[in-house]
Design a protein around this motif. Structure first.
Motif, mmCIF file in Angstrom:
data_model
loop_
_atom_site.group_PDB
_atom_site.id
_atom_site.type_symbol
_atom_site.label_atom_id
_atom_site.label_comp_id
_atom_site.label_asym_id
_atom_site.label_seq_id
_atom_site.Cartn_x
_atom_site.Cartn_y
_atom_site.Cartn_z
ATOM 1 N N ASN A 280 -3.488 -0.395 -5.658
ATOM 2 C CA ASN A 280 -3.983 0.203 -4.418
ATOM 3 C C ASN A 280 -5.238 0.704 -4.355
ATOM 4 O O ASN A 280 -5.373 1.465 -5.481
ATOM 5 C CB ASN A 280 -2.719 0.884 -3.827
ATOM 6 N N TRP B 226 -8.790 2.974 4.823
ATOM 7 C CA TRP B 226 -7.702 2.052 4.293
ATOM 8 C C TRP B 226 -8.270 0.710 4.812
ATOM 9 O O TRP B 226 -8.006 0.462 5.732
ATOM 10 C CB TRP B 226 -6.268 2.744 4.770
ATOM 11 N N ASP B 227 -8.853 0.144 3.783
ATOM 12 C CA ASP B 227 -9.165 -1.330 3.960
ATOM 13 C C ASP B 227 -8.412 -2.501 3.316
ATOM 14 O O ASP B 227 -7.111 -2.083 3.228
ATOM 15 C CB ASP B 227 -10.564 -1.321 3.562
ATOM 16 N N GLU B 228 -8.977 -3.580 3.093
ATOM 17 C CA GLU B 228 -8.122 -4.477 2.731
ATOM 18 C C GLU B 228 -7.380 -4.428 1.259
ATOM 19 O O GLU B 228 -6.498 -5.135 0.703
ATOM 20 C CB GLU B 228 -8.741 -5.985 2.544
ATOM 21 N N CYS B 229 -8.077 -3.419 0.361
ATOM 22 C CA CYS B 229 -7.406 -2.909 -0.588
ATOM 23 C C CYS B 229 -6.207 -2.083 -0.652
ATOM 24 O O CYS B 229 -5.683 -1.651 -1.557
ATOM 25 C CB CYS B 229 -8.416 -2.336 -1.341
ATOM 26 N N TYR B 230 -5.870 -1.877 0.569
ATOM 27 C CA TYR B 230 -4.828 -0.773 0.778
ATOM 28 C C TYR B 230 -3.555 -1.482 0.504
ATOM 29 O O TYR B 230 -2.969 -2.343 1.272
ATOM 30 C CB TYR B 230 -4.792 -0.217 2.184
ATOM 31 N N GLN B 231 -2.648 -1.147 -0.369
ATOM 32 C CA GLN B 231 -1.555 -1.648 -0.881
ATOM 33 C C GLN B 231 -0.516 -0.620 -1.318
ATOM 34 O O GLN B 231 -0.292 -0.382 -2.465
ATOM 35 C CB GLN B 231 -1.373 -2.759 -1.869
#
Length: 82
Positions: free
Chosen positions: A71, A60-65
């Protein structure tokens, strides 16, 4: 590899053995993540002649939404060829 002095407080560092991994990027709501696992474990591994080694990892990096359709969660499944 992060050394103890270079990691955020309250994090846990675990080491895992080097293995072959199937990579898949789940795109969509976190609540739909089970669909990606169903596909990977229920279809992809079988159709491609692999067995699971019994564990998987998520990044889960900066793209985790989690609540956004944009997401992304990267998934790695430890595998071996049959």
């Amino acid at each position: 590899m992060l050394r103890d002095g270079n990691r955020p407080a309250h994090t846990v560092v675990q080491s895992i053995d080097e293995n072959l991994y199937a990579f898949y990027s789940h795109r969509g709501l976190e609540s739909d993540l089970h669909h990606s696992y169903d596909y990977l474990y229920g279809r992809w591994l079988i159709e491609n002649g692999y067995d699971s080694l019994g564990y998987d990892l998520e990044v889960w990096d900066e793209c985790y939404q989690p609540d956004e359709p944009t997401n992304e969660i990267d998934m790695y499944i430890a595998i071996r060829k049959r």
